[in-house]
Design an enzyme around this catalytic site. Structure first.
Site, PDB file in Angstrom:
ATOM      1  N   GLN A   1       0.776  -1.240   0.000  1.00 10.02           N
ATOM      2  CA  GLN A   1       0.000   0.000   0.000  1.00 10.02           C
ATOM      3  C   GLN A   1       0.808   1.291   0.000  1.00 10.02           C
ATOM      4  O   GLN A   1       0.509   2.204  -0.778  1.00 10.02           O
ATOM      5  CB  GLN A   1      -0.954   0.033   1.206  1.00 10.02           C
ATOM      6  CG  GLN A   1      -1.858   1.257   1.212  1.00 10.02           C
ATOM      7  CD  GLN A   1      -2.803   1.349   2.394  1.00 10.02           C
ATOM      8  OE1 GLN A   1      -3.387   2.383   2.652  1.00 10.02           O
ATOM      9  NE2 GLN A   1      -2.977   0.264   3.123  1.00 10.02           N
TER      10      GLN A   1
ATOM     11  N   GLU B   1       0.985  -0.847   8.809  1.00 10.34           N
ATOM     12  CA  GLU B   1       0.156   0.342   9.035  1.00 10.34           C
ATOM     13  C   GLU B   1       0.022   0.669  10.513  1.00 10.34           C
ATOM     14  O   GLU B   1       0.354   1.768  10.964  1.00 10.34           O
ATOM     15  CB  GLU B   1      -1.224   0.130   8.409  1.00 10.34           C
ATOM     16  CG  GLU B   1      -2.294   1.118   8.828  1.00 10.34           C
ATOM     17  CD  GLU B   1      -2.007   2.539   8.366  1.00 10.34           C
ATOM     18  OE1 GLU B   1      -2.178   3.468   9.169  1.00 10.34           O
ATOM     19  OE2 GLU B   1      -1.606   2.715   7.205  1.00 10.34           O
TER      20      GLU B   1
ATOM     21  N   ASP C   1       0.373   3.995   5.945  1.00 15.76           N
ATOM     22  CA  ASP C   1       0.666   3.587   4.576  1.00 15.76           C
ATOM     23  C   ASP C   1       0.381   4.703   3.574  1.00 15.76           C
ATOM     24  O   ASP C   1       1.287   5.320   3.026  1.00 15.76           O
ATOM     25  CB  ASP C   1      -0.145   2.341   4.219  1.00 15.76           C
ATOM     26  CG  ASP C   1       0.525   1.056   4.698  1.00 15.76           C
ATOM     27  OD1 ASP C   1       1.758   0.981   4.636  1.00 15.76           O
ATOM     28  OD2 ASP C   1      -0.182   0.132   5.115  1.00 15.76           O
TER      29      ASP C   1
ATOM     30  N   GLY D   1      -8.454  21.325  20.376  1.00 17.19           N
ATOM     31  CA  GLY D   1      -8.047  22.591  19.777  1.00 17.19           C
ATOM     32  C   GLY D   1      -8.699  23.777  20.449  1.00 17.19           C
ATOM     33  O   GLY D   1      -9.275  23.668  21.542  1.00 17.19           O
ATOM     34  N   GLY D   2      -8.654  24.894  19.766  1.00 13.69           N
ATOM     35  CA  GLY D   2      -9.179  26.131  20.348  1.00 13.69           C
ATOM     36  C   GLY D   2     -10.686  26.153  20.468  1.00 13.69           C
ATOM     37  O   GLY D   2     -11.231  26.877  21.301  1.00 13.69           O
TER      38      GLY D   2
END
Length: 417
Positions: A26, A147, A176, A251-252
């Protein structure tokens, strides 16, 4: 001022670039398929037995698997036994005539064939030689890479899942195919630099490194931990490493997947609560008094009780289908997205219209559905064509090297192709 020059009709971005594709499974094929979609002539070199994925995870007997077909569209296939002396001679000529060579064998495998970087550069000083490996130089170099191993060692698994659960792999193939995208970036940069230097160069990309690059925000938060708990996370307790935080973005702007009716495994909408969106959300959920409540009115006071905030939203959303929840949230400009199942994605009319889900005709398996090119260039449109049969282009490609039918027949008899 330089005058803009329009590309000739039908010209593709990488037209004239020959790629010798010595990849399998892959990570490598995902990279070379992108190069093919950009217009390169990708010649996939396979052992006479073929890429192992032709036979893996088969859904139809005696036909190339979807694993293979979905990673090898728009390529030409040749077979070659590179362990034979004549095979080595032919490989040398293929390298001489190529602009790019890509491989993802185990460490040192190509060197042991007799094709070190020094030898390859001697054969063709202009070639860009790209290698995808599991790891960089160091104690992990010879580890077998897969993977989820790359996800485990690149920071993804430790930060994916819920706080009280085990480390979790993501369904996105960031180890991959994610590495394949990084490899394409390196190859294109090397081709561009060759325009000024006249030289090719070595491009090395490691799966662990690519995953780490995709997990950089978690390393950001690792450093932020030195200054106290991560307030944007819903977790109550923090140690000395970034915890798993479920569906929180960290996050914010806080977000979470809220349940919808009728409660199936993918009946969820992911909702992000921006400061400007709080008042409209309180109206939607039937709690308008919370818009100005000192305990709820600002992001700062909401952060310590993110769990409760999303619980209030879910009490409203759980009684409605996800598409209705989506409609109501979007009408108020609240960032959100439904959790789309693989079935919904493969049947999505807009993805088909954008040629991101396409139907391709295969000579032995019939029609199959695959992912189209995510790279949309105005002067280099992509038409996805089927993956090649094993050795389908032997006569064509080897004919370009000057081999005639008689020699090809002898090569086949002697097990060289």
């Amino acid at each position: 001022m330089t005058q803009a020059v329009e590309a000739a009709p039908g010209t593709r971005a990488l037209a004239g670039v020959r790629v010798l594709d010595m990849t399998h499974v892959q990570s490598g094929p995902s990279a070379t398929q992108l190069l093919a979609w950009l217009g390169a002539d990708v010649v996939k070199l396979e052992a006479p037995s073929g890429d192992i994925t032709r036979k893996q995870l088969r859904d139809l007997p005696d036909a190339d698997s979807l694993y293979f077909t979905m990673l090898n569209c728009n390529k030409r296939s040749i077979t070659l036994n590179t362990k034979t002396e004549r095979g080595k001679e032919i490989l040398t000529e293929l390298i001489r005539r190529s602009d790019v060579m890509v491989e993802n064998f185990g460490p040192g495998a190509v060197d042991r064939m007799g094709f070190t970087w020094e030898r390859i550069r001697e054969i063709n000083p202009r070639i860009v030689y790209a290698s995808i490996k599991g790891f960089g130089e160091g104690p992990y170099t010879n580890f077998k890479a897969y993977e989820v191993v790359a996800q485990a060692m690149g920071g993804s698994m430790a930060t994916t899942g819920f706080e009280d659960g085990p480390p979790t792999a993501t369904g996105a193939q960031i180890g991959d195919s994610g590495t394949g995208v990084h490899a394409v970036a390196g190859i294109l940069a090397a081709l561009y630099q060759r325009e000024s230097t006249g030289r090719g160069q070595r491009v090395n990309v490691a799966m662990q490194h690519a995953v780490l690059n995709l997990c950089r925000v978690k390393l950001r938060d690792q450093q932020r931990l030195a200054h106290g708990p991560l307030r944007e996370y819903p977790n109550r307790d923090f140690g000395d490493e970034v915890p798993r935080s479920g569906n929180a973005s960290g996050g914010g702007q806080p977000g979470w997947a809220v349940r919808c009716a009728p409660g199936g495994p993918n009946d969820y909408v992911y909702v992000i609560v921006q400061p400007v969106g709080w008042a409209p959300i309180t109206e939607l959920i039937g709690r308008p008094e919370l818009a100005n409540d000192p305990d709820w009115a600002t992001p700062e006071v909401r952060l310590p009780k993110l769990g409760k905030m999303f619980q209030l939203i879910e009490e409203w959303s759980s009684g409605l289908p996800k598409w209705e929840v989506l409609e109501k949230l979007n009408a108020r400009n609240i960032p959100c997205g439904p959790i789309l199942s693989t079935k919904e994605i493969i049947e999505d009319a807009s993805l088909a219209a954008n040629e991101m889900v396409v139907e391709v005709e295969h000579p032995t398996r019939g029609s199959f559905t695959t992912v189209g090119s995510p790279l949309k260039l105005s002067d280099s449109p992509v038409t996805v064509t089927t993956s090649p049969l094993l050795g389908e282009h032997n006569t064509e490609v080897y004919g370009e090297l000057g081999l005639d039918d008689e020699e090809l027949s002898n090569l086949k008899t002697n097990g060289v192709i």
